[in-house]
Design a protein around this motif. Structure first.
Motif, PDB file in Angstrom:
ATOM      1  N   UNK A 129       0.861  -1.190   0.000  1.00  0.00           N
ATOM      2  CA  UNK A 129       0.000   0.000   0.000  1.00  0.00           C
ATOM      3  C   UNK A 129       0.893   1.233   0.000  1.00  0.00           C
ATOM      4  N   UNK A 130       0.349   2.337  -0.530  1.00  0.00           N
ATOM      5  CA  UNK A 130       1.126   3.562  -0.617  1.00  0.00           C
ATOM      6  C   UNK A 130       0.188   4.759  -0.707  1.00  0.00           C
ATOM      7  N   UNK A 131       0.716   5.927  -0.402  1.00  0.00           N
ATOM      8  CA  UNK A 131      -0.004   7.191  -0.507  1.00  0.00           C
ATOM      9  C   UNK A 131       0.826   8.139  -1.365  1.00  0.00           C
ATOM     10  N   UNK A 132       0.157   8.826  -2.310  1.00  0.00           N
ATOM     11  CA  UNK A 132       0.844   9.745  -3.219  1.00  0.00           C
ATOM     12  C   UNK A 132       0.228  11.130  -3.095  1.00  0.00           C
ATOM     13  N   UNK A 133       1.090  12.121  -2.963  1.00  0.00           N
ATOM     14  CA  UNK A 133       0.651  13.513  -2.850  1.00  0.00           C
ATOM     15  C   UNK A 133       0.649  14.144  -4.243  1.00  0.00           C
ATOM     16  N   UNK A 134      -0.536  14.484  -4.731  1.00  0.00           N
ATOM     17  CA  UNK A 134      -0.678  15.095  -6.048  1.00  0.00           C
ATOM     18  C   UNK A 134      -0.954  16.594  -5.859  1.00  0.00           C
ATOM     19  N   UNK A 182       9.023  21.295  -3.031  1.00  0.00           N
ATOM     20  CA  UNK A 182       9.233  20.583  -1.770  1.00  0.00           C
ATOM     21  C   UNK A 182       7.926  19.918  -1.335  1.00  0.00           C
ATOM     22  N   UNK A 183       8.028  18.599  -0.980  1.00  0.00           N
ATOM     23  CA  UNK A 183       6.924  17.851  -0.383  1.00  0.00           C
ATOM     24  C   UNK A 183       7.332  17.446   1.030  1.00  0.00           C
ATOM     25  N   UNK A 184       6.436  17.595   1.984  1.00  0.00           N
ATOM     26  CA  UNK A 184       6.687  17.176   3.353  1.00  0.00           C
ATOM     27  C   UNK A 184       5.495  16.386   3.866  1.00  0.00           C
ATOM     28  N   UNK A 185       5.809  15.204   4.491  1.00  0.00           N
ATOM     29  CA  UNK A 185       4.776  14.309   5.018  1.00  0.00           C
ATOM     30  C   UNK A 185       4.803  14.336   6.543  1.00  0.00           C
ATOM     31  N   UNK A 186       3.617  14.173   7.133  1.00  0.00           N
ATOM     32  CA  UNK A 186       3.524  14.029   8.584  1.00  0.00           C
ATOM     33  C   UNK A 186       2.224  13.319   8.927  1.00  0.00           C
ATOM     34  N   UNK A 187       2.203  12.781  10.156  1.00  0.00           N
ATOM     35  CA  UNK A 187       1.026  12.081  10.668  1.00  0.00           C
ATOM     36  C   UNK A 187       0.529  12.855  11.874  1.00  0.00           C
ATOM     37  N   UNK A 188      -0.729  13.275  11.824  1.00  0.00           N
ATOM     38  CA  UNK A 188      -1.278  14.037  12.935  1.00  0.00           C
ATOM     39  C   UNK A 188      -1.288  13.204  14.201  1.00  0.00           C
ATOM     40  N   UNK A 189      -0.962  13.866  15.314  1.00  0.00           N
ATOM     41  CA  UNK A 189      -0.984  13.214  16.636  1.00  0.00           C
ATOM     42  C   UNK A 189      -0.075  11.990  16.686  1.00  0.00           C
ATOM     43  N   UNK A 190       1.016  12.075  15.980  1.00  0.00           N
ATOM     44  CA  UNK A 190       1.933  10.948  16.043  1.00  0.00           C
ATOM     45  C   UNK A 190       3.044  11.067  15.027  1.00  0.00           C
ATOM     46  N   UNK A 191       3.871  10.039  14.999  1.00  0.00           N
ATOM     47  CA  UNK A 191       4.977   9.978  14.053  1.00  0.00           C
ATOM     48  C   UNK A 191       4.665   8.975  12.959  1.00  0.00           C
ATOM     49  N   UNK A 192       5.314   9.151  11.821  1.00  0.00           N
ATOM     50  CA  UNK A 192       5.114   8.219  10.717  1.00  0.00           C
ATOM     51  C   UNK A 192       5.569   6.825  11.135  1.00  0.00           C
ATOM     52  N   UNK A 193       4.888   5.770  10.652  1.00  0.00           N
ATOM     53  CA  UNK A 193       5.277   4.397  10.999  1.00  0.00           C
ATOM     54  C   UNK A 193       6.718   4.108  10.603  1.00  0.00           C
ATOM     55  N   UNK A 194       7.320   3.149  11.329  1.00  0.00           N
ATOM     56  CA  UNK A 194       8.719   2.807  11.067  1.00  0.00           C
ATOM     57  C   UNK A 194       8.920   2.124   9.725  1.00  0.00           C
ATOM     58  N   UNK A 195       7.882   1.481   9.225  1.00  0.00           N
ATOM     59  CA  UNK A 195       8.031   0.721   7.982  1.00  0.00           C
ATOM     60  C   UNK A 195       7.714   1.538   6.738  1.00  0.00           C
ATOM     61  N   UNK A 196       7.668   2.884   6.865  1.00  0.00           N
ATOM     62  CA  UNK A 196       7.332   3.719   5.725  1.00  0.00           C
ATOM     63  C   UNK A 196       8.619   4.253   5.094  1.00  0.00           C
ATOM     64  N   UNK A 252       9.854   7.218   2.318  1.00  0.00           N
ATOM     65  CA  UNK A 252       9.436   8.437   1.615  1.00  0.00           C
ATOM     66  C   UNK A 252      10.282   8.614   0.375  1.00  0.00           C
ATOM     67  N   UNK A 253       9.605   8.693  -0.757  1.00  0.00           N
ATOM     68  CA  UNK A 253      10.264   8.973  -2.029  1.00  0.00           C
ATOM     69  C   UNK A 253       9.570  10.165  -2.673  1.00  0.00           C
ATOM     70  N   UNK A 254      10.144  11.333  -2.481  1.00  0.00           N
ATOM     71  CA  UNK A 254       9.620  12.581  -3.020  1.00  0.00           C
ATOM     72  C   UNK A 254       8.177  12.800  -2.563  1.00  0.00           C
TER      73      UNK A 254
END
Length: 499
Positions: free
Chosen positions: A262-267, A276-290, A292-294
């Motif tokens: 599974x994956x999520x893409x920011x369009x 610049x693209x920046x990812x974050x998870x509200x109320x927490x940190x991104x999972x360890x198994x993720x 990030x590619x652009x």
């Protein structure tokens, strides 16, 4: 020059009426554009006996004033005066010969100027007939210079959404003035302004005003200039810069445990492109198994409940930063779409089940209420007896000595309200063998004596025929010592017998 002028004046003086057979033929109007060439025709029509042409003179007539342009004389030859010397010539070479032919003195006007616009007179001086002349009106047109420009090379869409001029269309130095219209899908407003120049031309200017936005980017804007019967068009394409418009793709509503890849893409739709693209998870940190590619999040390994949450993507370009988010839910089992239908999101399963259960409950209650109503109606219409719990076996309770006959006839006018839940009682007892005092209140024993129908305990299982109201009784009960048999087959207690 003085000789030519004096000669012309003398000819005017000796001009006498007559000679109506001679005439000068010219066009009524002629026109041409600035810089072009125009022909002004002049023909002398003679008749017999022919007359002698002494001189031909072209004159410019403007604001009541005459100005010599060109002169042809059989003796003196041809003369063109300034400022027409380099631009006016006689069309026919015979006019310039030593022995000229002056019947056709058409002139060619080249490199027209706006100042050339006037009336032009072609005058023939003849002997002995006098002068003959005619006039042509020359109109000089100026083709406008059309120009369509963007206000600025780059238009920036601001958050305040203010109107601004994005393009300007100009039709300059036209004669006569032109008109300007716009052809575009943009929703905007056009303004118009005319400026009259000293040389008689007119400059028309039109501005197109819109609210710059993401929707106006790459929209075509066409200016249409209509000049006389001509259409002049010019187009530009708007270049509008705007902040990113962000959305996140990849979550299909069916992330379940142990699902793979599974994956999520920011369009982001942005001008200029996102840097610049920046990812974050509200109320927490991104999972360890993720990983990030652009602009994409790749989740390694199977899906777990730890992947659930709200993911946010921030996209930034030279204009600004905008964000997009998606709420990811993880279920234990996959959502299996119905045959031939689309996949039902997990949140719709629970709501659908709740709605289905509620509808099913309502249907069951309606069926139960209908069956109960039918049963009660059938019972009311069938059983016209008493609901008392006393037992009367093989008789009607009137078997006491000296009582009524064993089987008194049923009265014909008994009335029972069908829709009442009260105890079913005879409204009236009449006819032979009937009882009086039906309106009195009776206690249980007295009322029991007057029941015209057999009654049974509701707690006992008795079968009866709905059509005949005939009961099928159990075998005759055993008569005990405190019971007394009656002649009609019924039994009563000794206590009741001796009352």
């Amino acid at each position: 020059m003085a000789m030519f002028t004096s000669f012309w004046i003398i000819l005017v003086a000796v001009n006498v009426p007559g000679g109506n057979a001679q005439s000068v033929q010219m066009d009524a109007t002629k026109s041409g554009f600035v810089g072009s060439q125009v022909e002004l025709r002049c023909l002398f029509v003679n008749s017999n006996p022919p007359v002698k042409i002494s001189q031909v003179t072209w004159q410019k007539f403007l604001n009541g004033t005459k100005q010599n342009v060109a002169i042809a004389n059989p003796t003196m030859g041809v003369s063109v005066l300034p400022p027409f010397k380099d631009r006016v010539t006689f069309k026919q070479p015979a006019v310039r010969h030593r022995t000229p032919s002056l019947e056709d003195t058409t002139i060619m006007f080249s490199n027209l100027r706006l100042s050339d616009e006037a009336a032009y007179i072609c005058e023939y001086t003849t002997f002995p007939a006098g002068n003959r002349e005619n006039m042509v009106n020359l109109t000089v047109y100026a083709r406008p210079m059309t120009r369509l420009t963007l206000t600025t090379p780059t238009i920036v869409a601001r958050a305040q959404r203010r109107k601004m001029t994005v393009a300007t269309c100009i039709s300059a130095n036209g004669k006569p003035p032109s008109t300007i219209t716009w052809d575009t899908r943009l929703k905007g407003e056009a303004s118009f302004q005319e400026t009259r120049n000293a040389n008689g031309t007119v400059t028309v200017r039109s501005n197109y005003v819109v609210v710059p936005s993401r929707e106006t980017h790459r929209q075509k804007l066409t200016c249409i200039v209509t000049y006389r019967n001509e259409r002049i068009t010019d187009s530009v394409v708007l270049n509008v810069q705007y902040e990113p418009e962000v959305k996140i793709e990849g979550f299909d509503g069916n992330w379940y445990l142990n699902r793979q890849d599974v994956q999520l893409t920011c369009k982001a739709d942005a001008n200029p492109p996102v840097t610049v693209y920046q990812w974050k998870l509200l109320n927490g940190s991104l999972p360890n198994n993720v990983e990030i590619r652009n602009n994409t999040l790749f989740f390694k390994g199977p899906v777990t409940y730890e992947l659930a949450g709200t993911y946010v993507c921030d996209a930034t370009n030279n204009i600004g930063t905008r964000s997009g988010l998606v709420e990811v839910n993880v279920t234990e089992f996959p959502n299996i779409p119905p045959p031939g239908g689309r996949e039902i999101p997990q949140e719709q399963h629970s709501s659908g089940a709740a709605i289905g259960g509620a509808v099913g409950g309502v249907v069951l209650l309606a069926v139960a209420a209908t069956l109960l109503f039918v049963f009660l109606r059938r019972r009311q219409r069938t059983f016209k007896g008493d609901y008392s719990t006393k037992k009367h076996v093989f008789g009607n309770g009137y078997s006491k000595a000296g009582g009524l006959p064993a089987h008194p006839p049923l009265p014909k006018n008994l009335q029972y309200p069908e829709d009442s839940d009260d105890e079913k009682k005879p409204a009236q007892i009449g006819g032979p063998g009937g009882f009086e005092g039906s309106d009195r209140d009776f206690d249980g024993d007295t009322e029991d004596l007057k029941r015209p129908y057999f009654t049974v305990d509701e707690g006992e299982s008795r079968e009866y025929d709905e059509r005949t109201l005939a009961f099928r009784y159990d075998p005759e009960p055993e008569i005990t010592d405190d019971m007394v048999s009656q002649t009609d087959g019924s039994v009563i207690s000794k206590k009741e017998w001796y009352v």
